[in-house]
Enzyme design. Sequence first.
Site, short mmCIF file in Angstrom:
data_model
loop_
_atom_site.label_atom_id
_atom_site.label_comp_id
_atom_site.label_asym_id
_atom_site.label_seq_id
_atom_site.Cartn_x
_atom_site.Cartn_y
_atom_site.Cartn_z
N LYS A 97 0.85 -1.19 0.00
CA LYS A 97 0.00 0.00 0.00
C LYS A 97 0.89 1.25 0.00
O LYS A 97 2.01 1.24 0.53
CB LYS A 97 -0.89 -0.04 1.24
N SER A 175 -9.57 1.51 3.32
CA SER A 175 -8.77 2.38 2.50
C SER A 175 -7.79 1.65 1.59
O SER A 175 -7.21 2.25 0.67
CB SER A 175 -7.99 3.36 3.38
N SER A 199 -9.87 -1.31 7.07
CA SER A 199 -9.29 -1.00 5.76
C SER A 199 -8.63 -2.15 5.04
O SER A 199 -8.28 -2.03 3.87
CB SER A 199 -8.28 0.15 5.90
#
Length: 470
Positions: A97, A175, A199
């Site tokens: 990420k 997210s 997330s």
Amino acid sequence: MRGGSRAPPLAEAARPGQHRRMQHIADATAALAAGRISAASLVDAALDRIADPAGEGARAFIAVHAEAARAQARAMDALRHAGRAPSPWAGIPVTVKDLFDEHGHPTPAGSAVLKDSPPARTDAPVVARLKRMGFVVIGRTNMTEFAFSGLGVNPHYGTPRSPWDRKTGRLPGGSSSGAGVAAADHMGFGGLGTDTGGSCRVPAALCGVVGYKPTARRVPITGVLPLAPSLDSVGPLARSTACCALLDAVISGEEDPQPLPQRGVAGLRLGLPRGTFLTDDMDATVANAFQRALARLSAAGARIELFDIPELAELPAVNAMGGFAASEAWAWHRGLIAEKAAGYDPRILARIRRGERMSAADYIDLVNHRARLIAAIARRTAPFDAVVTPTCPIIPPALAEVEEEAEYNRINLLLLRNTAVGNFLDRCSISLPIHRPGEAPVGMMLTGETMADAALFSTAAAVEAALAER
């Protein structure tokens, strides 16, 4: 399990479709060990998927390390042929990420305001641990700006679409949006995300993959741009429980990760909470898939028991001022906001600014409330192997549904409602896909006790196997 004294034969080029049949890390590991495939071929296949103009690679990734990944893959092939591979997984492509530090790359965390920040001088420990085992990081996945939303919307880099119903344009969840899409679309064998309120698990549910949130303290968050350090967890997204368990073992520092122990679903005690999790605003598609999965588990011998957690009714009031996310995000962002507020997504900026109103006394009250609720709820859940709920109460919403701010906020809270409880209670938690092929993706969430991650992985693998014919 590291290395090997006997060199495998040089791998041949993969046959057409061979990579698509390798769903899991174990498949690739076996093929690499037998010399049926090369690390270079695995990496090329992932990069081809990312570059496909008909796919989601351009939106799922913020940066792709194509040349570096190819060079690392060739190096792993050479080491394996010499019997010196650093682990059985050397050369397997994975993603990280955009909020993890990677040596030589900036860490913008999906933002425009940090796009030109200096490159990181070192890898985050979790990234270093992957590289030490020989995993090849092929790129940095897209995310909600500064990880502060469960929708996956990013106005700066684009919003990747859920693999389901891309013609409509369905949200991937956030997210860790790009990590979920990349895992679902075979752009690698899994990836690292973070989970502060859901997330990892929300994008897993909305993209039809597995997402894991560990007990936070097990995995270091050093070198990870924070949202709320009291809640932040680093976890994997992949296409199976076993894949997530392996990646979790590596990033948590296990030197010799072992396969999950085998157990059956018969005799498992699964606690099913009454109330908000199962009744409020539940989509019929989710309800049907969840009840179908419970029926199958029950028929296989699992004991599913309804129970009450009345303390959960306190959470809205406890977090009314924004909770740990707003207060701790404000502490980190306030200087940057003073300089560059105009560069933020206004919806993310508004969430962070909520923390400005919280006093030190309010924060201390929040810490004390959390400790009390953790202790009280632990007594209620102790008899169970896991607490079972839907991961999200709705199927992936269309991107158009969240254009209005009021709906953006409402749907965001709904997607995070079930998952955020595990973060507040400092638990480990996993989302498993339970939909049938062709149906909208639906996740089942299993939540274990604090520091009972190994037991939860074993339970999840048994549940996954029982539902394998979905």
